[in-house]
Motif scaffolding. Sequence first.
Motif, short mmCIF file in Angstrom:
data_model
loop_
_atom_site.label_atom_id
_atom_site.label_comp_id
_atom_site.label_asym_id
_atom_site.label_seq_id
_atom_site.Cartn_x
_atom_site.Cartn_y
_atom_site.Cartn_z
N LYS A 30 0.82 -1.21 0.00
CA LYS A 30 0.00 0.00 0.00
C LYS A 30 0.85 1.26 0.00
O LYS A 30 0.39 2.32 -0.38
N SER A 31 2.10 1.14 0.45
CA SER A 31 2.97 2.31 0.49
C SER A 31 4.37 2.03 -0.05
O SER A 31 5.19 2.94 -0.10
N MET A 32 4.63 0.80 -0.46
CA MET A 32 5.94 0.45 -1.02
C MET A 32 5.73 -0.31 -2.32
O MET A 32 4.75 -1.04 -2.46
N GLY A 51 9.30 3.82 -1.33
CA GLY A 51 8.04 4.21 -0.70
C GLY A 51 7.34 5.20 -1.62
O GLY A 51 7.99 5.95 -2.34
N PHE A 52 6.01 5.18 -1.59
CA PHE A 52 5.28 6.08 -2.50
C PHE A 52 3.93 6.46 -1.90
O PHE A 52 3.43 5.81 -0.99
N SER A 60 3.98 9.64 -6.11
CA SER A 60 5.03 10.52 -5.61
C SER A 60 5.98 9.68 -4.79
O SER A 60 5.56 8.96 -3.88
N ILE A 61 7.26 9.76 -5.12
CA ILE A 61 8.30 9.00 -4.44
C ILE A 61 9.28 9.99 -3.83
O ILE A 61 9.89 10.78 -4.55
N GLY A 62 9.41 9.97 -2.52
CA GLY A 62 10.40 10.81 -1.86
C GLY A 62 11.74 10.10 -1.87
O GLY A 62 11.80 8.88 -1.73
N VAL A 63 12.82 10.86 -2.04
CA VAL A 63 14.16 10.27 -2.07
C VAL A 63 14.90 10.71 -0.81
O VAL A 63 15.27 11.88 -0.67
N ARG A 99 14.29 18.64 -7.55
CA ARG A 99 14.90 19.02 -6.28
C ARG A 99 14.32 20.38 -5.90
O ARG A 99 14.34 21.31 -6.70
N ASN A 100 13.80 20.48 -4.66
CA ASN A 100 13.24 21.76 -4.24
C ASN A 100 14.33 22.67 -3.67
O ASN A 100 15.50 22.29 -3.60
N ASP A 101 13.95 23.87 -3.26
CA ASP A 101 14.93 24.85 -2.78
C ASP A 101 15.58 24.44 -1.46
O ASP A 101 16.57 25.03 -1.05
N LYS A 102 15.05 23.42 -0.79
CA LYS A 102 15.64 22.91 0.44
C LYS A 102 16.55 21.71 0.18
O LYS A 102 17.08 21.12 1.10
N GLY A 103 16.69 21.34 -1.09
CA GLY A 103 17.54 20.21 -1.45
C GLY A 103 16.85 18.87 -1.42
O GLY A 103 17.46 17.84 -1.68
N GLN A 104 15.57 18.85 -1.09
CA GLN A 104 14.82 17.60 -1.07
C GLN A 104 14.49 17.18 -2.50
O GLN A 104 14.19 18.02 -3.35
N VAL A 105 14.53 15.86 -2.73
CA VAL A 105 14.26 15.33 -4.06
C VAL A 105 13.02 14.46 -4.02
O VAL A 105 12.84 13.65 -3.10
N SER A 106 12.19 14.62 -5.02
CA SER A 106 11.04 13.73 -5.20
C SER A 106 10.96 13.34 -6.67
O SER A 106 11.45 14.03 -7.54
N VAL A 107 10.33 12.20 -6.89
CA VAL A 107 10.13 11.70 -8.24
C VAL A 107 8.63 11.57 -8.45
O VAL A 107 7.94 10.92 -7.66
N ARG A 108 8.14 12.19 -9.49
CA ARG A 108 6.70 12.12 -9.83
C ARG A 108 6.55 11.17 -11.00
O ARG A 108 7.17 11.36 -12.05
N VAL A 109 5.70 10.17 -10.82
CA VAL A 109 5.47 9.17 -11.87
C VAL A 109 4.04 9.31 -12.37
O VAL A 109 3.09 9.18 -11.60
N SER A 110 3.91 9.60 -13.65
CA SER A 110 2.60 9.62 -14.30
C SER A 110 2.41 8.27 -14.95
O SER A 110 3.12 7.92 -15.91
#
Length: 115
Positions: A30-32, A51-52, A60-63, A99-110
Amino acid sequence: MNTFQKVAALTNKVVVAVLDLPVIGKLAGKSMTVITYTGRKSGKTFSLPVGFTQKGNVLSIGVAFPEKKNWWRNFQNDGDKLTVALHGVDRTGHAVSRRNDKGQVSVRVSLDATS
């Protein structure tokens, strides 16, 4: 391969095995999930657990620790295709990392439409 990468590789193998277990895998699913993609430089196929969260046909996948990981870099700029194992079904989609302005990375999958 540094120590972090060695530990991550071992952990990924364990998590993938757990996701294949009937009861635990169903709950964890459900989340992985496991994503499979082709390396942009090597041309090799890689599979790893992530995790997603899901809203409709978008994942949405947080890195975590993006500076220590390379896989998400395959999806920079225009992104690339991948396969996602969702609820026992392989789905294809297009992933883009940001990568956002705080250095966090996410991957968006369509996800592609199912037939």
